[in-house]
Write an enzyme that holds these catalytic residues in place. Structure first.
Site, PDB file in Angstrom:
ATOM      1  N   GLY A 162      -2.421   9.736   0.222  1.00 17.08           N
ATOM      2  CA  GLY A 162      -0.990   9.834  -0.008  1.00 17.08           C
ATOM      3  C   GLY A 162      -0.732  10.767  -1.179  1.00 17.08           C
ATOM      4  NE  ARG A 163       5.689  11.042  -2.507  1.00 22.23           N
ATOM      5  CZ  ARG A 163       6.183  10.081  -1.736  1.00 22.23           C
ATOM      6  NH1 ARG A 163       5.628   8.872  -1.754  1.00 22.23           N
ATOM      7  NH2 ARG A 163       7.236  10.299  -0.968  1.00 22.23           N
ATOM      8  CB  ILE A 164      -1.975   8.672  -6.036  1.00 25.13           C
ATOM      9  CG1 ILE A 164      -0.683   8.221  -6.725  1.00 25.13           C
ATOM     10  CG2 ILE A 164      -3.155   8.556  -7.004  1.00 25.13           C
ATOM     11  CD1 ILE A 164      -0.666   6.764  -7.140  1.00 25.13           C
ATOM     12  NE  ARG A 184      -1.241   3.706   6.909  1.00 21.66           N
ATOM     13  CZ  ARG A 184      -0.014   3.208   6.798  1.00 21.66           C
ATOM     14  NH1 ARG A 184       0.319   2.132   7.508  1.00 21.66           N
ATOM     15  NH2 ARG A 184       0.872   3.758   6.010  1.00 21.66           N
ATOM     16  CB  THR A 244      -6.838   4.606 -10.440  1.00 26.84           C
ATOM     17  OG1 THR A 244      -6.774   5.537  -9.349  1.00 26.84           O
ATOM     18  CG2 THR A 244      -7.890   5.056 -11.433  1.00 26.84           C
ATOM     19  NE  ARG A 246      -0.999  -3.091  -7.348  1.00 26.50           N
ATOM     20  CZ  ARG A 246      -0.414  -2.133  -8.046  1.00 26.50           C
ATOM     21  NH1 ARG A 246      -1.158  -1.220  -8.673  1.00 26.50           N
ATOM     22  NH2 ARG A 246       0.898  -2.066  -8.147  1.00 26.50           N
ATOM     23  CD  GLU A 275      -4.953  -5.727 -13.328  1.00 22.25           C
ATOM     24  OE1 GLU A 275      -3.910  -5.240 -13.805  1.00 22.25           O
ATOM     25  OE2 GLU A 275      -5.643  -5.131 -12.478  1.00 22.25           O
ATOM     26  CG  HIS A 296      -3.348  -2.102 -14.314  1.00 18.66           C
ATOM     27  ND1 HIS A 296      -3.103  -3.072 -13.386  1.00 18.66           N
ATOM     28  CD2 HIS A 296      -2.715  -0.981 -13.859  1.00 18.66           C
ATOM     29  CE1 HIS A 296      -2.348  -2.579 -12.411  1.00 18.66           C
ATOM     30  NE2 HIS A 296      -2.109  -1.297 -12.676  1.00 18.66           N
ATOM     31  N   GLY A 298      -3.796   3.305 -15.980  1.00 15.28           N
ATOM     32  CA  GLY A 298      -3.738   4.568 -15.249  1.00 15.28           C
ATOM     33  C   GLY A 298      -2.393   5.249 -15.298  1.00 15.28           C
TER      34      GLY A 298
END
Length: 334
Positions: A162-164, A184, A244, A246, A275, A296, A298
């Site tokens: 995706g974007r990241i 996907r 980075t 979940r 977490e 956490h 990032g």
């Protein structure tokens, strides 16, 4: 003419001062000055009285809380990119709109992904500790001491383009890495050509062929333990994994065992399955220089947090001006 009533807004965590000041100017906002996480009872009480709830990723807004909410609660404007902490379907059934803050943290998270890749391969955290914990033990430069692994010329396998994931790929390409990805859907041809990326419709086959695995997909029921014990075992003994996204996307216990058995070379983690609790075995591996652990962080930049706050404010104002908020999260998307 009577001034329009300001909506009551309940903010669950401490936000940057600039954001909180603007919130107070525009809304009847209750702030969390000391940043103490709100209890479930506090959340329930607020949801019975306020018009807008502004939760963060640390707040579990489940179906029980939503169903018990008062009729005045019309908007949950989450201070987050992901919405896996909110039961969006339950909110929709209750007539509550949910919004998030997308497209803000892409570059920051991608930066941190590359930082972890470098930190694990080049033993950065381990080297830094030598100078801070036992500075007198350092005898100076040596040709065979603290040897890490070069990342130039290696293959990176991105799980979730995706974007990241795409932002990670652009950075990785600049570092001389060969881009491989599983998604996907295949990305558009122009992006694939720009990145010289190889698409794998089989995650299993990609995992067995890359040197670095970067987890960048969202957390959904479909991606829970996507990196299962069976899949992690497909990785090469010299490969590393970086997460980075979940914590629950990786079977953490299986990953720990593979690290302990030297079946994979290392890991860089910014997120964890339980977490904020951290598995003590991970801490032990970090002390041995096998993994790099971050709390956490990032997306933790000043600019990013202010941009998130701006999106929350825009979503609230748009909603109460009678329009559809720009970042509405639709039910049934997970």
């Amino acid at each position: 003419m009577t001034a329009k009533k300001k909506p009551n807004v309940y903010i669950t965590r401490k936000l940057p001062d600039a954001v909180e000041t603007r919130m107070r100017e525009l809304f009847d906002a209750e702030l969390n000055i000391d940043d103490r996480p709100r209890s479930r009872d506090e959340l329930a009480a607020a949801m019975n009285t306020v018009d807008v709830l502004v939760p963060a990723v640390t707040d579990r807004i489940d179906a029980g809380l939503i169903e018990a909410a008062g009729p005045q609660l019309k908007l949950i404007a989450s201070f987050s990119n992901g919405t896996d902490h909110i039961d969006v379907d339950a909110a929709a059934k209750k007539g509550i709109t949910v919004t998030n803050t997308p497209n803000v943290l892409t570059e920051d998270t991608a930066d941190m992904t590359l930082a972890l890749i470098l930190a694990v391969n080049r033993r950065l955290a381990e080297g830094a500790r030598i100078l801070t914990d036992k500075p007198g033990d350092w005898g100076g430069w040596s040709p065979t001491w603290m040897l890490g692994r070069r990342i130039w010329g290696k293959r990176i396998g991105i799980v979730g383009m995706g974007r990241i994931g795409t932002a990670v790929a652009r950075r990785a390409k600049a570092f001389g890495l060969s881009i491989h990805y599983h998604n996907r859907k295949r990305v558009n041809p122009a992006t694939e050509e720009e990145l010289e990326a190889t698409y794998w419709d089989s995650l299993d086959q990609m995992l067995a062929r890359v040197d670095i695995v970067s987890v960048n997909c969202p957390s959904t029921p479909a991606t829970f333990h996507l990196l299962s014990a069976r899949r992690l075992a497909l990785m090469q003994p010299t490969s590393i994994i970086v997460n980075t996204a979940r914590g629950d996307i990786i079977d953490e216990a299986a990953m720990i065992q593979l690290l302990r058995d030297n079946k994979i070379a290392g890991a860089g983690l910014d997120v964890y399955q339980n977490e904020p609790a951290i598995n003590p075995k991970l801490v032990k591996l970090a002390n041995q220089g096998r993994v790099v652990l971050l709390p956490h962080m990032g997306s933790a930049t000043i600019e990013g947090r202010i941009d998130m706050g701006d999106k929350v404010i825009i979503n609230i104002r748009t909603f109460f001006d009678g329009h559809r908020p720009p970042n509405r999260v639709l039910p049934g998307r997970n």
